[in-house]
Design an enzyme around this catalytic site. Structure first.
Site, mmCIF file in Angstrom:
data_model
loop_
_atom_site.group_PDB
_atom_site.id
_atom_site.type_symbol
_atom_site.label_atom_id
_atom_site.label_comp_id
_atom_site.label_asym_id
_atom_site.label_seq_id
_atom_site.Cartn_x
_atom_site.Cartn_y
_atom_site.Cartn_z
ATOM 1 N N ARG A 292 -23.734 -21.637 19.930
ATOM 2 C CA ARG A 292 -24.347 -20.329 20.175
ATOM 3 C C ARG A 292 -25.335 -20.370 21.338
ATOM 4 O O ARG A 292 -25.589 -19.342 21.973
ATOM 5 C CB ARG A 292 -25.041 -19.865 18.890
ATOM 6 C CG ARG A 292 -25.440 -18.404 18.900
ATOM 7 C CD ARG A 292 -25.945 -17.961 17.540
ATOM 8 N NE ARG A 292 -26.294 -16.547 17.547
ATOM 9 C CZ ARG A 292 -25.457 -15.558 17.315
ATOM 10 N NH1 ARG A 292 -24.200 -15.822 17.039
ATOM 11 N NH2 ARG A 292 -25.866 -14.302 17.347
ATOM 12 N N PHE B 249 -24.368 -12.532 8.884
ATOM 13 C CA PHE B 249 -25.540 -12.046 9.612
ATOM 14 C C PHE B 249 -25.391 -12.328 11.108
ATOM 15 O O PHE B 249 -25.680 -11.471 11.953
ATOM 16 C CB PHE B 249 -26.807 -12.711 9.061
ATOM 17 C CG PHE B 249 -28.079 -11.994 9.371
ATOM 18 C CD1 PHE B 249 -28.567 -11.934 10.669
ATOM 19 C CD2 PHE B 249 -28.814 -11.382 8.372
ATOM 20 C CE1 PHE B 249 -29.752 -11.280 10.963
ATOM 21 C CE2 PHE B 249 -29.992 -10.713 8.655
ATOM 22 C CZ PHE B 249 -30.472 -10.656 9.954
ATOM 23 N N PHE B 250 -24.936 -13.520 11.455
ATOM 24 C CA PHE B 250 -24.724 -13.846 12.862
ATOM 25 C C PHE B 250 -23.663 -12.933 13.481
ATOM 26 O O PHE B 250 -23.804 -12.490 14.626
ATOM 27 C CB PHE B 250 -24.311 -15.305 13.014
ATOM 28 C CG PHE B 250 -25.457 -16.282 12.949
ATOM 29 C CD1 PHE B 250 -26.365 -16.380 13.987
ATOM 30 C CD2 PHE B 250 -25.609 -17.121 11.855
ATOM 31 C CE1 PHE B 250 -27.424 -17.283 13.936
ATOM 32 C CE2 PHE B 250 -26.654 -18.029 11.793
ATOM 33 C CZ PHE B 250 -27.567 -18.114 12.836
ATOM 34 N N PHE C 17 -35.573 -10.975 12.620
ATOM 35 C CA PHE C 17 -35.250 -12.351 12.224
ATOM 36 C C PHE C 17 -35.109 -12.469 10.706
ATOM 37 O O PHE C 17 -34.702 -13.509 10.193
ATOM 38 C CB PHE C 17 -36.327 -13.318 12.727
ATOM 39 C CG PHE C 17 -35.871 -14.750 12.790
ATOM 40 C CD1 PHE C 17 -35.150 -15.218 13.874
ATOM 41 C CD2 PHE C 17 -36.147 -15.629 11.751
ATOM 42 C CE1 PHE C 17 -34.709 -16.533 13.933
ATOM 43 C CE2 PHE C 17 -35.704 -16.950 11.801
ATOM 44 C CZ PHE C 17 -34.986 -17.404 12.898
#
Length: 367
Positions: free
Chosen positions: A344, A101-102, A204
């Site tokens: 990140r 997902f990231f 999200f």
């Protein structure tokens, strides 16, 4: 004892004090540090290693970036601090999906930054198709689609088809929300606060992470339980906290990257707040979210007690709801520390504040 009786791992792991990150005063939340004890699933060391191996096997990150950045990004820490009590195989599938997902989020960002609408359209369509038929996409030429198919197929193995269909429905909505975000950024559209909040619940993936509480608890909850306000309210609050705290922490990164999707940016653009005022407002909402969760958590626990009606199913359902509520609580501490330990968000350490060092700037089929 295991964190929950159905866990395949013998215990959870506490975080050594020496490894705890320093939190800037502007981002510190003493209530999280005091009232939300942080733990990691005891499977975490193996989880980190296997997710790193999965990224290499699926060619989702170049080997040099895996070596340099995978552990420091702390993606597995985030999931290992959330889904406590999950069987190891479930946690591994969730962690790999989360890492994917990231990476998808990064591809989406790079396609916008480099003006690659064609690449994004192809990816969006392929993901929609792969979500409904993952087995048919395991060898897709775009490694991001193939990795997605692999992770989804594994997630679909734990609970009945009704859960799979719900997960797919929720993720189709996430893909469409990412498409709206692509359009907004490509055209410089800053959504209003209300538009942003509604979009944020999708980008999200609020309901995806909530859905994944169920395979972690080993059972699909009845609709009457999932939709009950005593369950849905704390679930939503835990996700809202995560999204808004992310906005608070990532605001410098997103301003540097010419983003338009951040609660702070919407507050400045549409509510006339200064940057300092917007930061204060996000923090107020974050703190209010925590306070409201503590109340909703108690209502949820009373609801769980009421499900134990003397039947075997009632007892199992009550136990699962308590486990899910416990993990909603875990999300607060896991998200909080992730933002202060993951590379990140360490914008000040990047050579270029607008270009994360861990991303691949190339798009499949369009360079």
């Amino acid at each position: 004892m295991p964190a929950f009786p159905y866990s395949t791992t013998s215990t959870s792991t506490s975080i050594p004090t020496a490894t705890v990150a320093a939190v800037p005063t502007s981002l510190a939340l003493p209530v999280i540090e005091a009232a939300f004890p942080r733990q990691l699933h005891a499977y975490w060391p193996a989880l980190q290693e296997k997710t790193r191996g999965w990224l290499l096997e699926k060619r989702l990150m170049p080997a040099d970036k895996v070596e340099q950045h995978a552990d420091g990004l702390r993606y597995t820490d985030l999931m290992a601090g959330y889904y406590l009590g999950a069987p190891d195989a479930v946690l591994q599938a969730i962690a790999d999906y989360s890492a994917w997902f990231f990476l998808w989020d990064d591809r989406h960002d790079r396609d916008i930054v480099h003006g690659r609408p064609g690449a994004w359209r192809r990816l969006r369509r392929a993901l929609h198709t792969a979500l409904d038929a993952p087995r048919d996409h395991l060898r897709h030429p775009d490694v991001l689609v193939a990795g997605f198919a692999d992770s989804v197929l594994r997630l679909y193995a734990f609970l009945p088809d009704t859960w799979n269909a719900r997960f797919a429905r929720h993720f189709h909505a996430v893909i469409d929300a990412y498409d709206r975000e692509f359009h907004n950024r490509a055209h410089g559209v800053v959504p209003t606060v209300e538009e942003y909040l509604a979009l944020r619940r999708l980008t999200f993936a609020h309901w995806i992470w909530t859905d994944l509480l169920e395979p972690s608890a080993g059972t699909e909850l009845p609709d009457s339980v999932r939709r009950h306000p005593a369950y849905r309210r704390p679930a939503l609050l835990s996700q809202e906290f995560a999204a808004w705290y992310n906005d608070l922490c990532s605001l410098p990164k997103e301003i540097a990257g010419d983003e338009v999707h951040n609660l702070g940016i919407s507050l400045v653009k549409h509510e006339g707040l200064s940057l300092e005022g917007a930061i204060a407002e996000i923090r107020r909402r974050v703190e209010e979210c925590i306070d409201e969760f503590l109340v909703a958590e108690q209502e949820g626990l009373r609801f769980a007690d009421g499900l134990a009606d003397g039947t075997v199913r009632g007892k199992e359902c009550a136990s699962a709801v308590r486990a899910c509520l416990g993990n909603m609580r875990n999300w607060f501490s896991s998200v909080y520390w992730f933002h202060h330990e993951s590379g990140r968000y360490m914008v000040d350490s990047w050579d270029d504040r607008s270009t994360p060092p861990y991303v691949n700037n190339e798009a499949a089929g369009e360079k």
